[in-house]
Design a protein around this motif. Structure first.
Motif, PDB file in Angstrom:
ATOM      1  N   THR A  22      16.022   1.032 -28.906  1.00  0.00           N
ATOM      2  CA  THR A  22      16.577   1.608 -28.074  1.00  0.00           C
ATOM      3  C   THR A  22      17.684   1.917 -27.122  1.00  0.00           C
ATOM      4  O   THR A  22      16.939   0.908 -26.414  1.00  0.00           O
ATOM      5  CB  THR A  22      16.482   2.562 -28.528  1.00  0.00           C
ATOM      6  N   VAL A  23      18.236   1.764 -26.705  1.00  0.00           N
ATOM      7  CA  VAL A  23      19.175   0.994 -25.007  1.00  0.00           C
ATOM      8  C   VAL A  23      20.415   1.944 -24.638  1.00  0.00           C
ATOM      9  O   VAL A  23      20.796   2.540 -24.992  1.00  0.00           O
ATOM     10  CB  VAL A  23      20.417  -0.242 -25.726  1.00  0.00           C
ATOM     11  N   SER A  24      19.559   2.520 -23.583  1.00  0.00           N
ATOM     12  CA  SER A  24      20.369   3.284 -22.519  1.00  0.00           C
ATOM     13  C   SER A  24      20.952   2.254 -20.893  1.00  0.00           C
ATOM     14  O   SER A  24      20.543   1.332 -20.952  1.00  0.00           O
ATOM     15  CB  SER A  24      19.113   4.204 -22.196  1.00  0.00           C
ATOM     16  N   TYR A  25      21.845   2.722 -20.328  1.00  0.00           N
ATOM     17  CA  TYR A  25      22.708   2.603 -19.336  1.00  0.00           C
ATOM     18  C   TYR A  25      22.743   3.913 -18.703  1.00  0.00           C
ATOM     19  O   TYR A  25      23.127   4.776 -18.850  1.00  0.00           O
ATOM     20  CB  TYR A  25      23.857   2.439 -19.534  1.00  0.00           C
ATOM     21  N   HIS A  26      22.498   3.236 -17.512  1.00  0.00           N
ATOM     22  CA  HIS A  26      22.609   4.123 -15.980  1.00  0.00           C
ATOM     23  C   HIS A  26      23.648   3.286 -14.656  1.00  0.00           C
ATOM     24  O   HIS A  26      23.266   2.697 -14.649  1.00  0.00           O
ATOM     25  CB  HIS A  26      21.220   4.488 -15.432  1.00  0.00           C
ATOM     26  N   SER A  27      24.578   4.596 -14.123  1.00  0.00           N
ATOM     27  CA  SER A  27      24.842   4.419 -13.055  1.00  0.00           C
ATOM     28  C   SER A  27      24.224   4.824 -12.041  1.00  0.00           C
ATOM     29  O   SER A  27      23.880   5.333 -11.781  1.00  0.00           O
ATOM     30  CB  SER A  27      26.488   4.382 -12.840  1.00  0.00           C
ATOM     31  N   SER A  28      24.005   3.788 -11.437  1.00  0.00           N
ATOM     32  CA  SER A  28      23.377   4.819  -9.763  1.00  0.00           C
ATOM     33  C   SER A  28      24.661   5.473  -8.557  1.00  0.00           C
ATOM     34  O   SER A  28      23.998   6.079  -7.798  1.00  0.00           O
ATOM     35  CB  SER A  28      23.062   3.430  -8.614  1.00  0.00           C
ATOM     36  N   ASN A  29      25.745   5.101  -8.960  1.00  0.00           N
ATOM     37  CA  ASN A  29      26.544   5.930  -8.120  1.00  0.00           C
ATOM     38  C   ASN A  29      28.218   6.264  -9.260  1.00  0.00           C
ATOM     39  O   ASN A  29      29.099   5.039  -9.175  1.00  0.00           O
ATOM     40  CB  ASN A  29      27.323   4.806  -7.215  1.00  0.00           C
ATOM     41  N   THR A  30      28.129   7.278  -9.384  1.00  0.00           N
ATOM     42  CA  THR A  30      29.291   7.600 -10.188  1.00  0.00           C
ATOM     43  C   THR A  30      29.764   7.664 -10.431  1.00  0.00           C
ATOM     44  O   THR A  30      31.722   7.765 -10.980  1.00  0.00           O
ATOM     45  CB  THR A  30      28.604   8.456 -11.855  1.00  0.00           C
ATOM     46  N   GLY A  31      30.071   8.043  -8.759  1.00  0.00           N
ATOM     47  CA  GLY A  31      31.827   7.858  -7.829  1.00  0.00           C
ATOM     48  C   GLY A  31      32.296   6.752  -8.530  1.00  0.00           C
ATOM     49  O   GLY A  31      33.590   6.766  -7.880  1.00  0.00           O
ATOM     50  N   VAL A  32      31.855   5.739  -8.352  1.00  0.00           N
ATOM     51  CA  VAL A  32      32.289   4.765  -8.476  1.00  0.00           C
ATOM     52  C   VAL A  32      32.282   3.701  -9.610  1.00  0.00           C
ATOM     53  O   VAL A  32      33.310   3.598 -10.235  1.00  0.00           O
ATOM     54  CB  VAL A  32      31.476   3.853  -7.630  1.00  0.00           C
ATOM     55  N   ALA A  33      31.204   3.803 -10.170  1.00  0.00           N
ATOM     56  CA  ALA A  33      31.911   3.468 -12.192  1.00  0.00           C
ATOM     57  C   ALA A  33      30.569   4.815 -12.896  1.00  0.00           C
ATOM     58  O   ALA A  33      29.455   4.693 -12.595  1.00  0.00           O
ATOM     59  CB  ALA A  33      31.142   2.244 -12.005  1.00  0.00           C
ATOM     60  N   THR A  34      30.940   4.771 -14.002  1.00  0.00           N
ATOM     61  CA  THR A  34      30.021   5.007 -15.004  1.00  0.00           C
ATOM     62  C   THR A  34      30.146   4.297 -16.101  1.00  0.00           C
ATOM     63  O   THR A  34      30.709   3.372 -16.414  1.00  0.00           O
ATOM     64  CB  THR A  34      31.215   6.860 -15.265  1.00  0.00           C
ATOM     65  N   VAL A  35      29.206   4.711 -17.076  1.00  0.00           N
ATOM     66  CA  VAL A  35      28.884   3.872 -17.971  1.00  0.00           C
ATOM     67  C   VAL A  35      27.956   4.425 -19.440  1.00  0.00           C
ATOM     68  O   VAL A  35      27.622   5.506 -19.135  1.00  0.00           O
ATOM     69  CB  VAL A  35      27.917   2.923 -17.744  1.00  0.00           C
ATOM     70  N   SER A  36      28.563   4.386 -20.223  1.00  0.00           N
ATOM     71  CA  SER A  36      28.691   5.337 -21.719  1.00  0.00           C
ATOM     72  C   SER A  36      27.346   4.786 -22.208  1.00  0.00           C
ATOM     73  O   SER A  36      27.240   4.130 -21.730  1.00  0.00           O
ATOM     74  CB  SER A  36      29.681   4.505 -22.800  1.00  0.00           C
ATOM     75  N   SER A  37      26.963   5.388 -23.400  1.00  0.00           N
ATOM     76  CA  SER A  37      25.860   5.489 -23.954  1.00  0.00           C
ATOM     77  C   SER A  37      26.372   3.925 -24.536  1.00  0.00           C
ATOM     78  O   SER A  37      25.061   2.789 -25.340  1.00  0.00           O
ATOM     79  CB  SER A  37      25.893   6.597 -24.878  1.00  0.00           C
ATOM     80  N   ASP A  38      27.734   3.804 -25.235  1.00  0.00           N
ATOM     81  CA  ASP A  38      27.327   1.918 -25.937  1.00  0.00           C
ATOM     82  C   ASP A  38      27.999   1.354 -24.358  1.00  0.00           C
ATOM     83  O   ASP A  38      28.217   0.124 -25.105  1.00  0.00           O
ATOM     84  CB  ASP A  38      28.885   2.650 -26.362  1.00  0.00           C
ATOM     85  N   GLY A  39      27.510   1.468 -23.227  1.00  0.00           N
ATOM     86  CA  GLY A  39      27.444   0.437 -22.549  1.00  0.00           C
ATOM     87  C   GLY A  39      28.926  -0.147 -21.853  1.00  0.00           C
ATOM     88  O   GLY A  39      28.960  -0.545 -21.204  1.00  0.00           O
ATOM     89  N   VAL A  40      29.960   0.827 -21.964  1.00  0.00           N
ATOM     90  CA  VAL A  40      31.212   0.683 -21.684  1.00  0.00           C
ATOM     91  C   VAL A  40      31.589   1.029 -20.545  1.00  0.00           C
ATOM     92  O   VAL A  40      31.199   2.884 -19.790  1.00  0.00           O
ATOM     93  CB  VAL A  40      31.974   1.075 -22.720  1.00  0.00           C
ATOM     94  N   LEU A  41      32.005  -0.052 -19.072  1.00  0.00           N
ATOM     95  CA  LEU A  41      31.328   0.673 -17.963  1.00  0.00           C
ATOM     96  C   LEU A  41      32.778   0.662 -17.383  1.00  0.00           C
ATOM     97  O   LEU A  41      34.569  -0.007 -18.044  1.00  0.00           O
ATOM     98  CB  LEU A  41      31.584  -0.717 -16.891  1.00  0.00           C
ATOM     99  N   THR A  42      32.951   2.331 -16.923  1.00  0.00           N
ATOM    100  CA  THR A  42      34.747   3.344 -16.390  1.00  0.00           C
ATOM    101  C   THR A  42      34.475   2.881 -14.293  1.00  0.00           C
ATOM    102  O   THR A  42      33.981   3.229 -14.413  1.00  0.00           O
ATOM    103  CB  THR A  42      35.030   4.508 -17.119  1.00  0.00           C
TER     104      THR A  42
END
Length: 75
Positions: A21-41
């Protein structure tokens, strides 16, 4: 970057990610979000830390992080 997440134990053997099971987290979603698939936006200008946690099929956990900076494009 090669777009591949690899999880390595302290003995340098690899975790079987097919059952992990792989999970991702961004410390600052105002700068970058990361999906459950690991895609960074990118969401705005600034700095964020992206954390990834891999929980293997045998219960082991491997974590990692990367600091990313989103900048305004130059002329």
């Amino acid at each position: 970057a090669d777009h591949i997440v690899e999880a390595v134990r302290n003995d340098q053997s690899f975790v079987n990610l097919s059952e992990a099971t792989v999970s991702y987290h961004s410390s600052n979603t105002g700068v970058a979000t990361v999906s459950s698939d690991g895609v960074l936006t990118a969401a705005g200008i600034g700095v964020a830390t992206i954390d990834v946690t891999v929980r293997g099929e045998a219960g082991e956990t491997v974590t990692g992080s990367a600091v990313i900076a989103v900048r305004q494009p130059g002329p």
